[in-house]
Design a protein around this motif. Sequence first.
Motif, PDB file in Angstrom:
ATOM      1  N   THR A  81       0.826  -1.225   0.000  1.00  0.00           N
ATOM      2  CA  THR A  81       0.000   0.000   0.000  1.00  0.00           C
ATOM      3  C   THR A  81       0.849   1.259   0.000  1.00  0.00           C
ATOM      4  O   THR A  81       0.486   2.268   0.611  1.00  0.00           O
ATOM      5  CB  THR A  81      -0.937   0.011   1.232  1.00  0.00           C
ATOM      6  OG1 THR A  81      -0.146  -0.132   2.422  1.00  0.00           O
ATOM      7  CG2 THR A  81      -1.957  -1.102   1.178  1.00  0.00           C
ATOM      8  N   GLY A  82       1.997   1.223  -0.698  1.00  0.00           N
ATOM      9  CA  GLY A  82       2.855   2.411  -0.735  1.00  0.00           C
ATOM     10  C   GLY A  82       2.361   3.448  -1.728  1.00  0.00           C
ATOM     11  O   GLY A  82       1.290   3.315  -2.313  1.00  0.00           O
TER      12      GLY A  82
ATOM     13  N   LEU B  46       4.987   4.554   7.527  1.00  0.00           N
ATOM     14  CA  LEU B  46       5.334   3.738   6.359  1.00  0.00           C
ATOM     15  C   LEU B  46       6.354   2.687   6.755  1.00  0.00           C
ATOM     16  O   LEU B  46       7.443   3.018   7.215  1.00  0.00           O
ATOM     17  CB  LEU B  46       5.946   4.617   5.261  1.00  0.00           C
ATOM     18  CG  LEU B  46       5.049   5.265   4.207  1.00  0.00           C
ATOM     19  CD1 LEU B  46       4.424   4.225   3.301  1.00  0.00           C
ATOM     20  CD2 LEU B  46       4.002   6.148   4.837  1.00  0.00           C
ATOM     21  N   GLU B  47       5.971   1.419   6.564  1.00  0.00           N
ATOM     22  CA  GLU B  47       6.890   0.297   6.793  1.00  0.00           C
ATOM     23  C   GLU B  47       7.348  -0.218   5.425  1.00  0.00           C
ATOM     24  O   GLU B  47       6.618  -0.096   4.446  1.00  0.00           O
ATOM     25  CB  GLU B  47       6.137  -0.808   7.547  1.00  0.00           C
ATOM     26  CG  GLU B  47       6.956  -2.052   7.856  1.00  0.00           C
ATOM     27  CD  GLU B  47       6.213  -3.012   8.802  1.00  0.00           C
ATOM     28  OE1 GLU B  47       5.439  -2.530   9.655  1.00  0.00           O
ATOM     29  OE2 GLU B  47       6.414  -4.232   8.674  1.00  0.00           O
ATOM     30  N   HIS B  48       8.555  -0.776   5.357  1.00  0.00           N
ATOM     31  CA  HIS B  48       8.982  -1.356   4.084  1.00  0.00           C
ATOM     32  C   HIS B  48       9.885  -2.556   4.326  1.00  0.00           C
ATOM     33  O   HIS B  48      10.145  -2.929   5.475  1.00  0.00           O
ATOM     34  CB  HIS B  48       9.664  -0.307   3.204  1.00  0.00           C
ATOM     35  CG  HIS B  48      11.084  -0.003   3.567  1.00  0.00           C
ATOM     36  ND1 HIS B  48      12.127  -0.191   2.712  1.00  0.00           N
ATOM     37  CD2 HIS B  48      11.628   0.470   4.717  1.00  0.00           C
ATOM     38  CE1 HIS B  48      13.264   0.167   3.315  1.00  0.00           C
ATOM     39  NE2 HIS B  48      12.990   0.562   4.520  1.00  0.00           N
ATOM     40  N   PRO B  50      13.412  -3.608   3.682  1.00  0.00           N
ATOM     41  CA  PRO B  50      14.731  -3.153   3.246  1.00  0.00           C
ATOM     42  C   PRO B  50      15.417  -4.216   2.381  1.00  0.00           C
ATOM     43  O   PRO B  50      15.379  -5.393   2.708  1.00  0.00           O
ATOM     44  CB  PRO B  50      15.485  -2.947   4.565  1.00  0.00           C
ATOM     45  CG  PRO B  50      14.418  -2.706   5.581  1.00  0.00           C
ATOM     46  CD  PRO B  50      13.256  -3.568   5.150  1.00  0.00           C
ATOM     47  N   HIS B  77      11.071   7.479  -2.056  1.00  0.00           N
ATOM     48  CA  HIS B  77       9.937   7.098  -1.209  1.00  0.00           C
ATOM     49  C   HIS B  77      10.363   7.221   0.243  1.00  0.00           C
ATOM     50  O   HIS B  77      11.390   6.680   0.634  1.00  0.00           O
ATOM     51  CB  HIS B  77       9.504   5.664  -1.513  1.00  0.00           C
ATOM     52  CG  HIS B  77       8.077   5.384  -1.144  1.00  0.00           C
ATOM     53  ND1 HIS B  77       7.616   5.483   0.148  1.00  0.00           N
ATOM     54  CD2 HIS B  77       7.015   5.030  -1.897  1.00  0.00           C
ATOM     55  CE1 HIS B  77       6.317   5.183   0.160  1.00  0.00           C
ATOM     56  NE2 HIS B  77       5.922   4.910  -1.074  1.00  0.00           N
ATOM     57  N   ILE B  88       5.214  11.992   0.709  1.00  0.00           N
ATOM     58  CA  ILE B  88       5.544  10.568   0.865  1.00  0.00           C
ATOM     59  C   ILE B  88       6.461  10.105  -0.255  1.00  0.00           C
ATOM     60  O   ILE B  88       7.436   9.407  -0.023  1.00  0.00           O
ATOM     61  CB  ILE B  88       4.279   9.682   0.800  1.00  0.00           C
ATOM     62  CG1 ILE B  88       3.267  10.052   1.883  1.00  0.00           C
ATOM     63  CG2 ILE B  88       4.659   8.209   0.920  1.00  0.00           C
ATOM     64  CD1 ILE B  88       1.980   9.244   1.786  1.00  0.00           C
ATOM     65  N   VAL B  89       6.100  10.484  -1.488  1.00  0.00           N
ATOM     66  CA  VAL B  89       6.787   9.890  -2.636  1.00  0.00           C
ATOM     67  C   VAL B  89       6.969  10.929  -3.735  1.00  0.00           C
ATOM     68  O   VAL B  89       6.116  11.807  -3.917  1.00  0.00           O
ATOM     69  CB  VAL B  89       5.997   8.668  -3.162  1.00  0.00           C
ATOM     70  CG1 VAL B  89       4.609   9.050  -3.630  1.00  0.00           C
ATOM     71  CG2 VAL B  89       6.747   7.940  -4.283  1.00  0.00           C
ATOM     72  N   MET B 109       4.250   5.280 -11.100  1.00  0.00           N
ATOM     73  CA  MET B 109       3.400   5.310  -9.898  1.00  0.00           C
ATOM     74  C   MET B 109       2.483   4.102  -9.830  1.00  0.00           C
ATOM     75  O   MET B 109       2.307   3.504  -8.767  1.00  0.00           O
ATOM     76  CB  MET B 109       2.566   6.599  -9.864  1.00  0.00           C
ATOM     77  CG  MET B 109       3.252   7.773  -9.249  1.00  0.00           C
ATOM     78  SD  MET B 109       4.058   7.414  -7.664  1.00  0.00           S
ATOM     79  CE  MET B 109       2.676   6.935  -6.633  1.00  0.00           C
ATOM     80  N   LEU B 112       4.660   1.164  -8.891  1.00  0.00           N
ATOM     81  CA  LEU B 112       5.145   1.328  -7.517  1.00  0.00           C
ATOM     82  C   LEU B 112       4.054   0.939  -6.517  1.00  0.00           C
ATOM     83  O   LEU B 112       4.304   0.228  -5.544  1.00  0.00           O
ATOM     84  CB  LEU B 112       5.577   2.779  -7.308  1.00  0.00           C
ATOM     85  CG  LEU B 112       6.189   3.178  -5.963  1.00  0.00           C
ATOM     86  CD1 LEU B 112       7.073   4.408  -6.146  1.00  0.00           C
ATOM     87  CD2 LEU B 112       5.137   3.480  -4.911  1.00  0.00           C
ATOM     88  N   LYS B 113       2.825   1.392  -6.773  1.00  0.00           N
ATOM     89  CA  LYS B 113       1.738   1.157  -5.825  1.00  0.00           C
ATOM     90  C   LYS B 113       1.369  -0.311  -5.691  1.00  0.00           C
ATOM     91  O   LYS B 113       0.796  -0.714  -4.674  1.00  0.00           O
ATOM     92  CB  LYS B 113       0.497   1.961  -6.235  1.00  0.00           C
ATOM     93  CG  LYS B 113       0.547   3.413  -5.764  1.00  0.00           C
ATOM     94  CD  LYS B 113      -0.802   4.073  -5.933  1.00  0.00           C
ATOM     95  CE  LYS B 113      -0.951   5.294  -5.047  1.00  0.00           C
ATOM     96  NZ  LYS B 113      -1.205   4.970  -3.644  1.00  0.00           N
ATOM     97  N   ALA B 116       5.925  -2.406  -5.150  1.00  0.00           N
ATOM     98  CA  ALA B 116       6.992  -2.083  -4.195  1.00  0.00           C
ATOM     99  C   ALA B 116       6.503  -2.388  -2.775  1.00  0.00           C
ATOM    100  O   ALA B 116       5.393  -2.005  -2.401  1.00  0.00           O
ATOM    101  CB  ALA B 116       7.392  -0.623  -4.330  1.00  0.00           C
ATOM    102  N   PHE B 118       5.868  -1.590   0.363  1.00  0.00           N
ATOM    103  CA  PHE B 118       5.613  -0.582   1.399  1.00  0.00           C
ATOM    104  C   PHE B 118       4.224  -0.862   1.980  1.00  0.00           C
ATOM    105  O   PHE B 118       3.329  -1.298   1.255  1.00  0.00           O
ATOM    106  CB  PHE B 118       5.574   0.828   0.799  1.00  0.00           C
ATOM    107  CG  PHE B 118       6.874   1.332   0.247  1.00  0.00           C
ATOM    108  CD1 PHE B 118       7.834   1.901   1.088  1.00  0.00           C
ATOM    109  CD2 PHE B 118       7.129   1.265  -1.104  1.00  0.00           C
ATOM    110  CE1 PHE B 118       9.021   2.394   0.569  1.00  0.00           C
ATOM    111  CE2 PHE B 118       8.320   1.749  -1.628  1.00  0.00           C
ATOM    112  CZ  PHE B 118       9.273   2.310  -0.789  1.00  0.00           C
ATOM    113  N   TRP B 119       4.058  -0.541   3.274  1.00  0.00           N
ATOM    114  CA  TRP B 119       2.741  -0.672   3.911  1.00  0.00           C
ATOM    115  C   TRP B 119       2.483   0.558   4.759  1.00  0.00           C
ATOM    116  O   TRP B 119       3.347   0.999   5.514  1.00  0.00           O
ATOM    117  CB  TRP B 119       2.692  -1.930   4.794  1.00  0.00           C
ATOM    118  CG  TRP B 119       2.927  -3.166   3.999  1.00  0.00           C
ATOM    119  CD1 TRP B 119       1.987  -3.903   3.339  1.00  0.00           C
ATOM    120  CD2 TRP B 119       4.183  -3.806   3.750  1.00  0.00           C
ATOM    121  NE1 TRP B 119       2.578  -4.960   2.692  1.00  0.00           N
ATOM    122  CE2 TRP B 119       3.922  -4.918   2.929  1.00  0.00           C
ATOM    123  CE3 TRP B 119       5.501  -3.545   4.131  1.00  0.00           C
ATOM    124  CZ2 TRP B 119       4.938  -5.771   2.486  1.00  0.00           C
ATOM    125  CZ3 TRP B 119       6.510  -4.386   3.684  1.00  0.00           C
ATOM    126  CH2 TRP B 119       6.221  -5.485   2.879  1.00  0.00           C
TER     127      TRP B 119
END
Lengths: 83, 155
Positions: A81-82, B46-48, B50, B77, B88-89, B109, B112-113, B116, B118-119
């Motif tokens: 959900t980025g 935002l968590e990701h 790495p 990001h 954010i981005v 975009m 990416l959504k 990628a 990310f949460w």
Amino acid sequence: MKVLYFAWLRERIGVGSEDVDPPETVATVGDLVAWLAAREARYAAAFEDISAIKVAVDQEQADFDAPITGVREVALFPPVTGG
Amino acid sequence: MAVRVQEADFDIAAELDALGALDPDVGAVVSFTGLVRGSGITAMTLEHYPGMTEKALEAIEAEAMGRWPLQGATIIHRVGELAPGARIVLVAVASRHRGAAFEAAEFLMDYLKTRAPFWKKETAEDGTARWVDARETDTSAADRWANHKNAHSHR
């Protein structure tokens, strides 16, 4: 093998990553999830709806039928959900 | 090509200037900036993942460079806790003409959504936090590029 969890999966299971050593019969990501779910209730609860979970093997998108023999890292997480 | 995942904010003008200066043939720089929508929330975290995040963004950027005649692309990001209204981005691309740049920015975009790792977690005004659900419209937006006929493939 290292297993990583992100977002609500990490919260439900209680750790972000762990080292596991499944038996040889655990051949795919799906097998790994079933093996983890059978270990403890918190895993079973986190993996209750498998359709809500995405998979990466060695940091590449993968499916539940992806083989895990010899892989270093399996990640389980909700849809991203980025952005 | 440049991909960055960072806690710090970014300077849009500096990033766009750098893209424009990459090559004297650059005639168009198109960018998208995503912000934290502030209504009803006090923070967005935002968590990701790495390692995988950077690889995924680099793969998305490489695919855009292959599909459109771009002189350069930047994806930045942010991660960690962000306040309402925060950036954010940033996605930005440079090309000779605007058509390719507009399309490539939208493509970046959309991919990416959906690709990628990310949460987003929102903290509401009453202090409760919830993980943001993925949107089906984001998946369909990304899927339409699969059969997209690229009218800008000439270099």
